[in-house]
Design a protein around this motif. Structure first.
Motif, PDB file in Angstrom:
ATOM      1  N   THR A 127      55.125  31.291  42.652  1.00 33.43           N
ATOM      2  CA  THR A 127      53.684  31.393  42.438  1.00 33.43           C
ATOM      3  C   THR A 127      53.238  32.769  42.893  1.00 33.43           C
ATOM      4  O   THR A 127      53.625  33.224  43.966  1.00 33.43           O
ATOM      5  CB  THR A 127      52.929  30.322  43.255  1.00 33.43           C
TER       6      THR A 127
ATOM      7  N   ARG B  43      46.439  34.107  38.465  1.00 37.17           N
ATOM      8  CA  ARG B  43      47.490  33.348  39.156  1.00 37.17           C
ATOM      9  C   ARG B  43      48.535  32.908  38.136  1.00 37.17           C
ATOM     10  O   ARG B  43      48.184  32.479  37.037  1.00 37.17           O
ATOM     11  CB  ARG B  43      46.881  32.126  39.828  1.00 37.17           C
TER      12      ARG B  43
ATOM     13  N   ARG C  51      40.363  37.543  39.499  1.00 30.44           N
ATOM     14  CA  ARG C  51      41.677  37.112  39.991  1.00 30.44           C
ATOM     15  C   ARG C  51      42.512  36.456  38.901  1.00 30.44           C
ATOM     16  O   ARG C  51      41.968  35.866  37.975  1.00 30.44           O
ATOM     17  CB  ARG C  51      41.511  36.099  41.126  1.00 30.44           C
TER      18      ARG C  51
ATOM     19  N   GLU D 103      49.715  35.586  42.886  1.00 32.13           N
ATOM     20  CA  GLU D 103      48.290  35.794  42.644  1.00 32.13           C
ATOM     21  C   GLU D 103      47.962  37.272  42.790  1.00 32.13           C
ATOM     22  O   GLU D 103      48.579  37.971  43.578  1.00 32.13           O
ATOM     23  CB  GLU D 103      47.453  34.991  43.642  1.00 32.13           C
TER      24      GLU D 103
END
Length: 165
Positions: A33, A45, A43, A35
């Protein structure tokens, strides 16, 4: 008496194999994961699974428009193969405004030369208020758009070969 020692050794070896599991490559997977936050405030992700040194299983890519500046934003995920080729994985649709998110699924991707790393970029279209919807240029960013690419995930299955990326 000699046979019972031999049988006990076989039983212990079989128990060890059952306890430790198979040692086949690719047996375990690694979920990654990442970001990023753009300097302008939006943002993105990404989450996906490495299955071996050559393959990524699907995942999700999400972008959030947090700046409320009337400028759409989108995110792009690419992989870099062992031979230097860039493999496009996914591009989100452009967001529709303040506080909105856009999401897309990553498909399974592989390359015989291996996948060395995955990058995540967040972008704003050139001319800031250039409309909403899916990008018309396919998977990837468009020339002239402002993009930042601060996130890179290295393939955990590439070992020392990964150091060259």
């Amino acid at each position: 008496m000699h046979r019972s020692v031999y049988r006990a050794g076989l039983v212990a070896a079989a128990a060890a194999v059952l306890a430790l599991g198979p040692a086949a490559p690719g047996w375990a997977t690694t979920t990654t994961t990442g970001e990023v936050s753009a300097h302008w405030g939006d943002r993105a992700r990404v989450q996906f699974t490495w299955t071996d040194s050559n393959t990524i299983e699907g995942g999700t890519l999400t972008v959030a428009d947090l700046t409320c500046d009337e400028a759409p934003v989108y995110a792009v995920v690419t992989a870099v193969a062992g031979n230097g080729t860039t493999v496009p994985l996914a591009t989100t649709p452009r967001t529709a405004g303040c506080g909105k998110t856009a999401e897309t699924r990553l498909v399974r991707a592989g390359n015989a030369a291996g996948l060395g790393r995955v990058t995540l970029s967040i972008c704003r279209p050139a001319g800031a208020a250039s409309g909403v919807g899916a990008p018309s240029w396919g998977t990837g960013s468009r020339a002239g758009d402002e993009c930042v690419s601060p996130y890179t995930a290295r393939n955990p299955y590439r070992g020392a070969a990964n150091l060259g990326f």
